[in-house]
Design a protein around this motif. Sequence first.
Motif, PDB file in Angstrom:
ATOM      1  N   ALA A 131      37.203   7.022  60.381  1.00  0.00           N
ATOM      2  CA  ALA A 131      38.126   6.236  59.559  1.00  0.00           C
ATOM      3  C   ALA A 131      37.724   6.252  58.090  1.00  0.00           C
ATOM      4  O   ALA A 131      38.563   6.238  57.201  1.00  0.00           O
ATOM      5  N   LEU A 132      36.409   6.284  57.839  1.00  0.00           N
ATOM      6  CA  LEU A 132      35.915   6.234  56.464  1.00  0.00           C
ATOM      7  C   LEU A 132      34.603   6.981  56.412  1.00  0.00           C
ATOM      8  O   LEU A 132      33.749   6.784  57.268  1.00  0.00           O
ATOM      9  N   SER A 133      34.474   7.849  55.429  1.00  0.00           N
ATOM     10  CA  SER A 133      33.165   8.482  55.244  1.00  0.00           C
ATOM     11  C   SER A 133      32.795   8.455  53.777  1.00  0.00           C
ATOM     12  O   SER A 133      33.607   8.736  52.911  1.00  0.00           O
ATOM     13  N   VAL A 134      31.566   8.062  53.545  1.00  0.00           N
ATOM     14  CA  VAL A 134      31.046   7.958  52.179  1.00  0.00           C
ATOM     15  C   VAL A 134      29.922   8.966  52.039  1.00  0.00           C
ATOM     16  O   VAL A 134      29.012   8.999  52.868  1.00  0.00           O
ATOM     17  N   GLU A 135      30.020   9.799  50.996  1.00  0.00           N
ATOM     18  CA  GLU A 135      29.009  10.848  50.802  1.00  0.00           C
ATOM     19  C   GLU A 135      28.480  10.815  49.386  1.00  0.00           C
ATOM     20  O   GLU A 135      29.243  10.877  48.434  1.00  0.00           O
ATOM     21  N   ASN A 136      27.166  10.697  49.296  1.00  0.00           N
ATOM     22  CA  ASN A 136      26.475  10.774  48.002  1.00  0.00           C
ATOM     23  C   ASN A 136      27.063   9.837  46.956  1.00  0.00           C
ATOM     24  O   ASN A 136      27.256  10.216  45.805  1.00  0.00           O
ATOM     25  N   LEU A 137      27.342   8.645  47.339  1.00  0.00           N
ATOM     26  CA  LEU A 137      27.932   7.680  46.407  1.00  0.00           C
ATOM     27  C   LEU A 137      26.869   7.175  45.437  1.00  0.00           C
ATOM     28  O   LEU A 137      25.819   6.707  45.842  1.00  0.00           O
ATOM     29  N   ARG A 138      27.170   7.317  44.157  1.00  0.00           N
ATOM     30  CA  ARG A 138      26.237   6.844  43.134  1.00  0.00           C
ATOM     31  C   ARG A 138      27.007   6.030  42.110  1.00  0.00           C
ATOM     32  O   ARG A 138      28.031   6.472  41.602  1.00  0.00           O
ATOM     33  N   VAL A 139      26.522   4.842  41.812  1.00  0.00           N
ATOM     34  CA  VAL A 139      27.161   3.973  40.822  1.00  0.00           C
ATOM     35  C   VAL A 139      26.106   3.544  39.817  1.00  0.00           C
ATOM     36  O   VAL A 139      25.055   3.014  40.194  1.00  0.00           O
ATOM     37  N   ARG A 194      23.564  -2.627  28.764  1.00  0.00           N
ATOM     38  CA  ARG A 194      23.563  -2.855  27.318  1.00  0.00           C
ATOM     39  C   ARG A 194      23.310  -1.523  26.646  1.00  0.00           C
ATOM     40  O   ARG A 194      23.150  -0.508  27.311  1.00  0.00           O
ATOM     41  N   GLN A 195      23.303  -1.536  25.345  1.00  0.00           N
ATOM     42  CA  GLN A 195      23.236  -0.285  24.600  1.00  0.00           C
ATOM     43  C   GLN A 195      22.017   0.521  25.006  1.00  0.00           C
ATOM     44  O   GLN A 195      20.880   0.109  24.823  1.00  0.00           O
ATOM     45  N   GLY A 196      22.260   1.664  25.581  1.00  0.00           N
ATOM     46  CA  GLY A 196      21.169   2.571  25.915  1.00  0.00           C
ATOM     47  C   GLY A 196      20.480   2.285  27.226  1.00  0.00           C
ATOM     48  O   GLY A 196      19.566   3.008  27.598  1.00  0.00           O
ATOM     49  N   ILE A 197      20.902   1.225  27.925  1.00  0.00           N
ATOM     50  CA  ILE A 197      20.216   0.908  29.184  1.00  0.00           C
ATOM     51  C   ILE A 197      21.233   0.954  30.319  1.00  0.00           C
ATOM     52  O   ILE A 197      22.258   0.281  30.279  1.00  0.00           O
ATOM     53  N   GLN A 198      20.889   1.786  31.314  1.00  0.00           N
ATOM     54  CA  GLN A 198      21.738   1.859  32.500  1.00  0.00           C
ATOM     55  C   GLN A 198      20.998   1.319  33.700  1.00  0.00           C
ATOM     56  O   GLN A 198      19.776   1.240  33.716  1.00  0.00           O
ATOM     57  N   LYS A 199      21.753   0.994  34.691  1.00  0.00           N
ATOM     58  CA  LYS A 199      21.189   0.407  35.910  1.00  0.00           C
ATOM     59  C   LYS A 199      21.832   1.112  37.093  1.00  0.00           C
ATOM     60  O   LYS A 199      23.044   1.079  37.261  1.00  0.00           O
ATOM     61  N   THR A 200      20.993   1.800  37.876  1.00  0.00           N
ATOM     62  CA  THR A 200      21.533   2.506  39.048  1.00  0.00           C
ATOM     63  C   THR A 200      21.643   1.515  40.187  1.00  0.00           C
ATOM     64  O   THR A 200      20.637   1.096  40.757  1.00  0.00           O
ATOM     65  N   ILE A 201      22.837   1.158  40.517  1.00  0.00           N
ATOM     66  CA  ILE A 201      23.032   0.133  41.539  1.00  0.00           C
ATOM     67  C   ILE A 201      23.070   0.768  42.925  1.00  0.00           C
ATOM     68  O   ILE A 201      22.485   0.256  43.864  1.00  0.00           O
ATOM     69  N   VAL A 202      23.797   1.848  43.026  1.00  0.00           N
ATOM     70  CA  VAL A 202      23.927   2.526  44.319  1.00  0.00           C
ATOM     71  C   VAL A 202      23.525   3.973  44.084  1.00  0.00           C
ATOM     72  O   VAL A 202      24.067   4.626  43.191  1.00  0.00           O
ATOM     73  N   ASP A 203      22.574   4.456  44.873  1.00  0.00           N
ATOM     74  CA  ASP A 203      22.001   5.767  44.608  1.00  0.00           C
ATOM     75  C   ASP A 203      22.095   6.634  45.858  1.00  0.00           C
ATOM     76  O   ASP A 203      21.310   6.492  46.789  1.00  0.00           O
ATOM     77  N   ASP A 204      23.086   7.507  45.894  1.00  0.00           N
ATOM     78  CA  ASP A 204      23.226   8.480  46.985  1.00  0.00           C
ATOM     79  C   ASP A 204      23.291   7.814  48.358  1.00  0.00           C
ATOM     80  O   ASP A 204      22.441   8.047  49.209  1.00  0.00           O
ATOM     81  N   VAL A 205      24.311   6.999  48.534  1.00  0.00           N
ATOM     82  CA  VAL A 205      24.497   6.336  49.830  1.00  0.00           C
ATOM     83  C   VAL A 205      25.471   7.162  50.667  1.00  0.00           C
ATOM     84  O   VAL A 205      26.494   7.631  50.170  1.00  0.00           O
ATOM     85  N   ASP A 206      25.121   7.368  51.930  1.00  0.00           N
ATOM     86  CA  ASP A 206      26.015   8.087  52.856  1.00  0.00           C
ATOM     87  C   ASP A 206      26.157   7.267  54.127  1.00  0.00           C
ATOM     88  O   ASP A 206      25.171   6.736  54.635  1.00  0.00           O
ATOM     89  N   PHE A 207      27.362   7.191  54.646  1.00  0.00           N
ATOM     90  CA  PHE A 207      27.559   6.644  55.992  1.00  0.00           C
ATOM     91  C   PHE A 207      28.939   7.036  56.487  1.00  0.00           C
ATOM     92  O   PHE A 207      29.806   7.470  55.713  1.00  0.00           O
ATOM     93  N   ILE A 208      29.104   6.860  57.792  1.00  0.00           N
ATOM     94  CA  ILE A 208      30.384   7.184  58.433  1.00  0.00           C
ATOM     95  C   ILE A 208      30.823   5.969  59.224  1.00  0.00           C
ATOM     96  O   ILE A 208      30.009   5.305  59.869  1.00  0.00           O
ATOM     97  N   LEU A 209      32.121   5.708  59.193  1.00  0.00           N
ATOM     98  CA  LEU A 209      32.677   4.608  59.981  1.00  0.00           C
ATOM     99  C   LEU A 209      33.788   5.185  60.834  1.00  0.00           C
ATOM    100  O   LEU A 209      34.758   5.735  60.312  1.00  0.00           O
ATOM    101  N   ARG A 210      33.622   5.045  62.138  1.00  0.00           N
ATOM    102  CA  ARG A 210      34.649   5.587  63.044  1.00  0.00           C
ATOM    103  C   ARG A 210      35.642   4.493  63.395  1.00  0.00           C
ATOM    104  O   ARG A 210      35.422   3.318  63.179  1.00  0.00           O
ATOM    105  N   LYS A 211      36.746   4.923  63.983  1.00  0.00           N
ATOM    106  CA  LYS A 211      37.791   3.950  64.349  1.00  0.00           C
ATOM    107  C   LYS A 211      37.277   3.049  65.446  1.00  0.00           C
ATOM    108  O   LYS A 211      36.697   3.512  66.436  1.00  0.00           O
ATOM    109  N   GLY A 212      37.519   1.778  65.324  1.00  0.00           N
ATOM    110  CA  GLY A 212      37.115   0.824  66.349  1.00  0.00           C
ATOM    111  C   GLY A 212      35.636   0.513  66.354  1.00  0.00           C
ATOM    112  O   GLY A 212      35.144  -0.179  67.240  1.00  0.00           O
ATOM    113  N   GLU A 213      34.921   0.994  65.342  1.00  0.00           N
ATOM    114  CA  GLU A 213      33.466   0.818  65.319  1.00  0.00           C
ATOM    115  C   GLU A 213      33.100  -0.299  64.345  1.00  0.00           C
ATOM    116  O   GLU A 213      33.813  -0.542  63.379  1.00  0.00           O
ATOM    117  N   ILE A 214      31.961  -0.946  64.621  1.00  0.00           N
ATOM    118  CA  ILE A 214      31.454  -1.946  63.670  1.00  0.00           C
ATOM    119  C   ILE A 214      30.168  -1.394  63.063  1.00  0.00           C
ATOM    120  O   ILE A 214      29.216  -1.075  63.789  1.00  0.00           O
TER     121      ILE A 214
END
Lengths: 319, 364
Positions: free
Chosen positions: B6-14, B19-39
Amino acid sequence: MKWITQDNIETFVYDCFRWMIMIYALLYIILLICSIVEVPLTKYSPTDNLYNENTREVLSFSPISQEHPMGTDFYGYDIFSQIYYGIKTNFIFSLIGALVFLIVGTLLGVRLGYYSDKNKEFFSFINGRNVTIKRYFLPKITNIHMWERIASDIINSFPLILLLLLATIFLDTWIPSTNKKLIILMALFGLFSSPRLASMIMGKIQTLRSEEFILSAKALGLSNRQIIWKHIIWYECRYVLLFQTTYIMGQASILEITLTYLNLGAQFPWVSWGSILVNMGSTGFHIYILFPIIFITLTIYMFMRFAEEIKVYGEKRNL
Amino acid sequence: MNNDIALSVENLRVVFNIRQGIQKTIVDDVDFILRKGEILGIVGESGSGKTQTVYSILGIHVQNPGLVKGSVNLLLPDADGQEKLKNLYETIIQNTVKIEHDNNKYRYKKNFKYWRRENKKLFNAHTIRGKKIFIMFQDPKSFLNPFWTVRKHFYKILSPQNNSPKIMDKLIKETLNKFKLPADKVADLYPHELSGGMCQRVMIALGYAVKPDIIIADEITTGLDLINQVAVVKHLETIKLEKRQSIILISHDIGFISKLADKILVMYDGQGVEYGNSETILNPQTAKKHPYTKELLDIYYQTHKDGYILGEPPRRNDIVEGCRFHKRCKRFNEGMNCSKVAPSDFHRLDIMEHQIRCKLFQNN
């Protein structure tokens, strides 16, 4: 019977003023509707020079009578007719200014509040570490929202009458008609006053923009338009909009009278309260000048009072 | 269980620009799969990026991000009517990103002034949010609009599907009664007139009524008493059995996840460190386990020596070279070069069910 004592004299005076304004407001609305619909409440037109048919003399400062409830001025114009037809002029031109103020102020406030990233600039200002000219100034110069705010602050601080007089000189070359010029001047007044409303709307939107119910509205698929207009503006800002617009109506009203007094406002065939003051004032003091002054004062006070009541009501409801 | 994804996430990076010149990696290369009817249960400590991962799927970032990279594939109907996996972030934004390496800090030059426009254009947000994917937030009273009654919430959310007020009122009554809320009393109340547990159940009822393909429950039992937590678990089980919807559960409470989840993703410092069946991961006897997962489970089963994990998670301003957990890892091995070379990501999640981001369990 409630005795007036030292403790309750303030509330008594306050209540008297309140009742007076309410009665005047009712009278104002009736006269305004009659004026717009052109109900012939008076026998005379405001631009008719009245004169004695026998002696062919102008009826200057004729005494108060059934025919002339407020007398006539030096040039023989019936004062009540001028006040009656002047209400329409004053209201319509004030409304133009107030509508421009409302529309421009709301749109500007929404743009600055919802679509700008104020937090980013705030942090970049306070963060002094590792800041070079390239990193600090270039993003600021290219940030359009910062320029919009600077422009609105500059406009807000400029004396308005001076701006409008300069605009009149500018408009003289293209628009010979004074009435059309007055429409544009009132629109300019609304435009230059709008940053005040914009800053209020911007503040409200920025406080609410990060609230969870706004985030959940986005998550449920509502568009930005629906979120801004239905969630934020309607529920949170409507009393602010009403209060500010009513207040500006009062200011626009007095501006229209001032511009007409300076011969920059409504001219024939429109009749304005400013022209009554011009006619009455040019010939020295006469007691009849109190009639237009009372009407003008009560009208301005009525708008300001309504604005205050709306503001108090909105604050009581925490909106 | 249906094997369709139903949903697949590959190499998600956010990456957020704080602030000026400073970044914050919140999500770094997250992968997972969600099948139908699955929790799927996403577990991790506070600040591990669970919520931001889910917000990235929906595109409702609290702050405009500096960078979103990767692919989020959702099962959507094609022009032919067939359902296919489509990438929600199709053309973002690889070409506009430059990476500079300066004093051991990675800097992302970004061009996110077009982010909002691209997000709106490509995302088809209105067809997905609230229809295909329904999210339940942590604080139900904040989630519900304070100016709307419960009835109005249903009308606003369900109005595209059912136009007749009679049908809507009937649906509202049935749905609220199903979740043990007296519809006659509750439907016309405002959120501030309801208790926290009731608001939570209203939220679940909304998710039930909308019939989305995927439900995301973001820490919905946090802040509830035990009785209401049990009720929430039962209601989610009802949804799973009746509707066969996929659910993503986010929590830092392993006990809650263990009751419902079929699959578990363990996150640490913005990365997914372990992904697999809940039986495999939660079983204390399983030998193959990420050291962080093992420590979490030891704390849960009260077999941990110290009672907490020693050390602190790395700061986000500095990207740590190598494995992110190596400073706190009890099985840290210098010979494996964990401090300099990061372990490889998950790959082929549709084939390999249990994956661990740790060099101890990866070949080379």
